[in-house]
Design a protein around this motif. Structure first.
Motif, PDB file in Angstrom:
ATOM      1  N   LEU A 160       0.817  -1.207   0.000  1.00  0.00           N
ATOM      2  CA  LEU A 160       0.000   0.000   0.000  1.00  0.00           C
ATOM      3  C   LEU A 160       0.853   1.261   0.000  1.00  0.00           C
ATOM      4  CD1 LEU A 160      -2.875   1.180   0.210  1.00  0.00           C
ATOM      5  CD2 LEU A 160      -2.619   1.113   2.702  1.00  0.00           C
ATOM      6  N   THR A 161       1.947   1.260   0.749  1.00  0.00           N
ATOM      7  CA  THR A 161       2.828   2.417   0.818  1.00  0.00           C
ATOM      8  C   THR A 161       4.237   2.106   0.307  1.00  0.00           C
ATOM      9  OG1 THR A 161       3.431   1.893   3.102  1.00  0.00           O
ATOM     10  CG2 THR A 161       1.563   3.363   2.771  1.00  0.00           C
ATOM     11  N   HIS A 162       4.362   1.031  -0.449  1.00  0.00           N
ATOM     12  CA  HIS A 162       5.676   0.661  -0.977  1.00  0.00           C
ATOM     13  C   HIS A 162       5.910   1.381  -2.301  1.00  0.00           C
ATOM     14  CE1 HIS A 162       9.201  -1.819  -1.743  1.00  0.00           C
ATOM     15  NE2 HIS A 162       8.747  -1.985  -2.973  1.00  0.00           N
ATOM     16  N   VAL A 163       6.932   2.237  -2.328  1.00  0.00           N
ATOM     17  CA  VAL A 163       7.225   3.031  -3.521  1.00  0.00           C
ATOM     18  C   VAL A 163       8.694   2.842  -3.882  1.00  0.00           C
ATOM     19  CG1 VAL A 163       7.178   5.310  -4.578  1.00  0.00           C
ATOM     20  CG2 VAL A 163       5.535   4.744  -2.776  1.00  0.00           C
ATOM     21  N   ALA A 215       8.459  10.026  -4.701  1.00  0.00           N
ATOM     22  CA  ALA A 215       8.066   8.917  -3.839  1.00  0.00           C
ATOM     23  C   ALA A 215       7.144   9.411  -2.720  1.00  0.00           C
ATOM     24  CB  ALA A 215       9.297   8.236  -3.259  1.00  0.00           C
ATOM     25  N   TRP A 216       7.428  10.573  -2.179  1.00  0.00           N
ATOM     26  CA  TRP A 216       6.558  11.142  -1.154  1.00  0.00           C
ATOM     27  C   TRP A 216       5.228  11.581  -1.738  1.00  0.00           C
ATOM     28  CZ3 TRP A 216       6.861  10.682   3.876  1.00  0.00           C
ATOM     29  CH2 TRP A 216       8.092  10.403   4.461  1.00  0.00           C
ATOM     30  N   LEU A 217       5.247  12.108  -2.953  1.00  0.00           N
ATOM     31  CA  LEU A 217       3.998  12.517  -3.593  1.00  0.00           C
ATOM     32  C   LEU A 217       3.076  11.325  -3.816  1.00  0.00           C
ATOM     33  CD1 LEU A 217       5.300  15.089  -6.253  1.00  0.00           C
ATOM     34  CD2 LEU A 217       3.883  15.577  -4.246  1.00  0.00           C
ATOM     35  N   THR A 276      -2.805   9.936   2.400  1.00  0.00           N
ATOM     36  CA  THR A 276      -2.917  11.022   3.373  1.00  0.00           C
ATOM     37  C   THR A 276      -4.288  11.684   3.298  1.00  0.00           C
ATOM     38  OG1 THR A 276      -0.538  11.439   3.179  1.00  0.00           O
ATOM     39  CG2 THR A 276      -1.883  13.175   4.161  1.00  0.00           C
ATOM     40  N   LEU A 277      -4.784  11.880   2.084  1.00  0.00           N
ATOM     41  CA  LEU A 277      -6.092  12.505   1.920  1.00  0.00           C
ATOM     42  C   LEU A 277      -7.205  11.637   2.488  1.00  0.00           C
ATOM     43  CD1 LEU A 277      -5.815  14.073  -1.648  1.00  0.00           C
ATOM     44  CD2 LEU A 277      -5.848  15.255   0.548  1.00  0.00           C
TER      45      LEU A 277
END
Length: 240
Positions: A11-14, A27-29, A35-36
């Protein structure tokens, strides 16, 4: 003894290039949609505003539409990226396009705060336009990051943006009809809505400004009470 193979929760693996600062930023974007979602849930719990609930419901429907499109089109991601799932259309681009257009339509068309009309406080037209442009810029940045990180092709991102815009406009029309026909008011009059303390103030009230006014009125009352009690105390001392 058999060892159960482990799976990765992606899910958060970039994946990004650690030697490229722009790749690191991208990667943060990629985490902005998650976050939303947290912001959505936080606002729903704290404000109990039906307009936020409607927008979030449309956001989830947009995601379901993206899920269906990916499995209908079945187009792979760019070969240089080993990301899971299909790539057409980009879910990040679709998510952010829906969010940016929905928020922009709300701020510029549906939102009618008293202070915004009179210029005496609240969010004025310039602030609403600026807010819409900033969110649109964020959506563009997130969409572009998907191409930069090679998770999607430009066409996949473009189709995702078009799908998100289409979903946002369509849902705005639907929710407008629900309001005009009285379905939103009917929902808020139900027992379930009452138990949840759901309300519909956001469209015609600037909540930060309204809260600030109530806070200032309370401070004034407290000051007056303090002054009155001080005078009574002094008077009582003189009498003694």
């Amino acid at each position: 003894m058999e060892v159960t193979p482990l799976a990765s929760l992606s899910l958060t693996h970039v994946s990004y290039n650690p030697s490229d600062p722009l790749s690191y930023l991208c990667a943060w974007l990629a985490l902005v949609p998650q976050t939303l979602c947290i912001i959505y849930v936080t606002l729903l719990y704290s404000s109990r505003e039906i307009e936020i609930l409607l927008m979030f419901a449309g956001q989830l429907a947009c995601e379901a539409f993206n899920f269906a499109l990916k499995r209908l089109i079945r187009q792979e991601r760019p070969r240089v990226m080993n990301g899971k799932g299909y790539g057409m259309p980009s879910s990040h681009a679709q998510f952010m396009s829906y969010f940016a257009v929905s928020l922009g339509l709300f701020l510029l068309v549906r939102h009618r705060p008293p202070g915004g009309r009179t210029g005496g406080g609240g969010h004025g037209p310039q602030e609403r336009v600026l807010g819409s442009l900033l969110v649109a810029g964020l959506a563009v940045a997130v969409a572009a990051s998907r191409v930069y990180l090679s998770y999607h092709t430009p066409v996949q991102v473009g189709v995702g943006c078009a799908a998100g815009v289409g979903c946002a406009v369509a849902w705005f029309v639907v929710t407008g009809w629900l309001r005009r026909e009285g379905w939103v008011d009917w929902t808020l009059e139900t027992r379930l809505a009452g138990l949840g303390r759901w309300r519909d103030l956001l469209v015609e009230e600037d909540l930060p400004e309204g809260g600030w006014r109530r806070w200032m009125d309370r401070r004034e009352e407290k000051k007056k009470s303090t002054i009155a009690n001080g005078f009574d105390t002094d008077k009582g001392r003189k009498q003694r």
